[in-house]
Design an enzyme around this catalytic site. Sequence first.
Site, PDB file in Angstrom:
ATOM      1  N   HIS A 152       9.279  11.932   6.406  1.00 13.62           N
ATOM      2  CA  HIS A 152       8.258  12.391   5.551  1.00 13.62           C
ATOM      3  C   HIS A 152       8.127  13.951   5.853  1.00 13.62           C
ATOM      4  O   HIS A 152       8.085  14.997   5.137  1.00 13.62           O
ATOM      5  CB  HIS A 152       6.936  11.784   6.149  1.00 13.62           C
ATOM      6  CG  HIS A 152       6.753  10.519   6.055  1.00 13.62           C
ATOM      7  ND1 HIS A 152       6.374   9.627   6.926  1.00 13.62           N
ATOM      8  CD2 HIS A 152       6.649   9.839   4.546  1.00 13.62           C
ATOM      9  CE1 HIS A 152       6.088   8.421   6.189  1.00 13.62           C
ATOM     10  NE2 HIS A 152       6.227   8.673   4.796  1.00 13.62           N
ATOM     11  N   LYS A 181      -1.321  -2.371   3.132  1.00 10.05           N
ATOM     12  CA  LYS A 181      -0.814  -2.930   4.232  1.00 10.05           C
ATOM     13  C   LYS A 181      -1.836  -2.691   5.465  1.00 10.05           C
ATOM     14  O   LYS A 181      -2.528  -1.731   5.367  1.00 10.05           O
ATOM     15  CB  LYS A 181       0.559  -2.632   4.793  1.00 10.05           C
ATOM     16  CG  LYS A 181       1.652  -2.710   3.558  1.00 10.05           C
ATOM     17  CD  LYS A 181       2.332  -1.603   3.757  1.00 10.05           C
ATOM     18  CE  LYS A 181       2.678  -0.635   2.687  1.00 10.05           C
ATOM     19  NZ  LYS A 181       3.293   0.441   2.530  1.00 10.05           N
ATOM     20  N   SER A 196       8.615   3.636   7.373  1.00 13.35           N
ATOM     21  CA  SER A 196       7.451   3.396   8.540  1.00 13.35           C
ATOM     22  C   SER A 196       7.450   1.912   8.878  1.00 13.35           C
ATOM     23  O   SER A 196       7.236   1.905  10.131  1.00 13.35           O
ATOM     24  CB  SER A 196       6.032   4.025   7.945  1.00 13.35           C
ATOM     25  OG  SER A 196       5.899   5.369   7.667  1.00 13.35           O
ATOM     26  N   ARG A 214      14.669   7.782  -1.332  1.00 11.86           N
ATOM     27  CA  ARG A 214      15.662   7.526  -0.135  1.00 11.86           C
ATOM     28  C   ARG A 214      16.652   6.803  -1.080  1.00 11.86           C
ATOM     29  O   ARG A 214      17.790   7.297  -0.868  1.00 11.86           O
ATOM     30  CB  ARG A 214      15.108   6.416   0.633  1.00 11.86           C
ATOM     31  CG  ARG A 214      14.125   7.055   1.529  1.00 11.86           C
ATOM     32  CD  ARG A 214      13.494   5.929   2.208  1.00 11.86           C
ATOM     33  NE  ARG A 214      12.704   5.077   1.609  1.00 11.86           N
ATOM     34  CZ  ARG A 214      11.631   4.375   2.043  1.00 11.86           C
ATOM     35  NH1 ARG A 214      11.444   4.261   3.458  1.00 11.86           N
ATOM     36  NH2 ARG A 214      10.853   3.580   1.064  1.00 11.86           N
TER      37      ARG A 214
HETATM   38  O1  PNS Z   1       3.772   5.993   1.526  1.00 10.43           O
HETATM   39  P1  PNS Z   1       3.315   4.959   0.462  1.00 10.43           P
HETATM   40  O2  PNS Z   1       2.977   3.787   0.948  1.00 10.43           O
HETATM   41  O3  PNS Z   1       4.999   4.806  -0.271  1.00 10.43           O
HETATM   42  O4  PNS Z   1       2.494   5.717  -0.405  1.00 10.43           O
HETATM   43  C1  PNS Z   1       1.954   4.985  -1.571  1.00 10.43           C
HETATM   44  C2  PNS Z   1       0.846   6.043  -2.309  1.00 10.43           C
HETATM   45  C3  PNS Z   1      -0.375   6.152  -1.408  1.00 10.43           C
HETATM   46  C4  PNS Z   1       1.463   7.264  -2.700  1.00 10.43           C
HETATM   47  C5  PNS Z   1       0.391   5.177  -3.626  1.00 10.43           C
HETATM   48  O5  PNS Z   1       0.111   3.853  -3.313  1.00 10.43           O
HETATM   49  C6  PNS Z   1      -0.912   5.934  -4.222  1.00 10.43           C
HETATM   50  O6  PNS Z   1      -0.693   6.843  -4.844  1.00 10.43           O
HETATM   51  N1  PNS Z   1      -1.953   5.120  -4.309  1.00 10.43           N
HETATM   52  C7  PNS Z   1      -3.265   5.828  -5.043  1.00 10.43           C
HETATM   53  C8  PNS Z   1      -3.689   4.676  -6.181  1.00 10.43           C
HETATM   54  C9  PNS Z   1      -3.123   4.953  -7.299  1.00 10.43           C
HETATM   55  O7  PNS Z   1      -3.514   6.348  -7.799  1.00 10.43           O
HETATM   56  N2  PNS Z   1      -2.634   4.057  -8.038  1.00 10.43           N
HETATM   57  C10 PNS Z   1      -2.507   4.399  -9.630  1.00 10.43           C
HETATM   58  C11 PNS Z   1      -1.336   5.002  -9.953  1.00 10.43           C
HETATM   59  S1  PNS Z   1       0.179   4.456  -9.667  1.00 10.43           S
END
Ligand code: PNS
Length: 157
Positions: free
Chosen positions: A17, A41, A127, A90
């Site tokens: 990150h 989660k 993570s 990744r």
């Molecule tokens: O670190 P992560 O778990 O890969 O992050 C995922 C994240 C937080 C970027 C993703 O879950 C997100 O953008 N959530 C917000 C909800 C949202 O906007 N959903 C609709 C668009 S796809």
Amino acid sequence: MTAALVPGSFDPPTNGHLDVIERCTGIFDEVIVAVIKNPSKDPLFDEAERIAMLTELCSEWDTVRIGSFGGLLVDYAKQTGADVIVKGLRAMTDFDYEFQMSQMNRHLSGIVTLFVATKPEYGYLSSSLVKEVSRLGGAVDALVPASVAAAMKERYA
Ligand code: PNS
């Protein structure tokens, strides 16, 4: 003035990150690191803890600020005035889901998502894996900052 939004669960933040955030500081005038309040989660670290960790870890970059959001990412992007979303990629396994999310966000608001390829040495880093290794007593010192490794050790003690 171009601002990038770097969203994630950051439970916990890893060297991968920080590599993406650092790269953004060299490209954008402002970098907004956005911590999702309630990841799907059950998080090991709560929202305040994840924000505190990132605030400390990003303190060396004065163009980076840390925020948190609870609803749609595109609404937070609008609220903060971010121009683009930046995600780290990744491997091909990340691509499918990341591509879907970028298309959905584009559909919802027109915002562009840019992908930053992670450093090869962090290609396997997540993570979730870091938490598993730490929980089972393995060494994570090369994968996360020292303060994060210590926080996980304490949490799993
Ligand atoms: O670190 P992560 O778990 O890969 O992050 C995922 C994240 C937080 C970027 C993703 O879950 C997100 O953008 N959530 C917000 C909800 C949202 O906007 N959903 C609709 C668009 S796809």
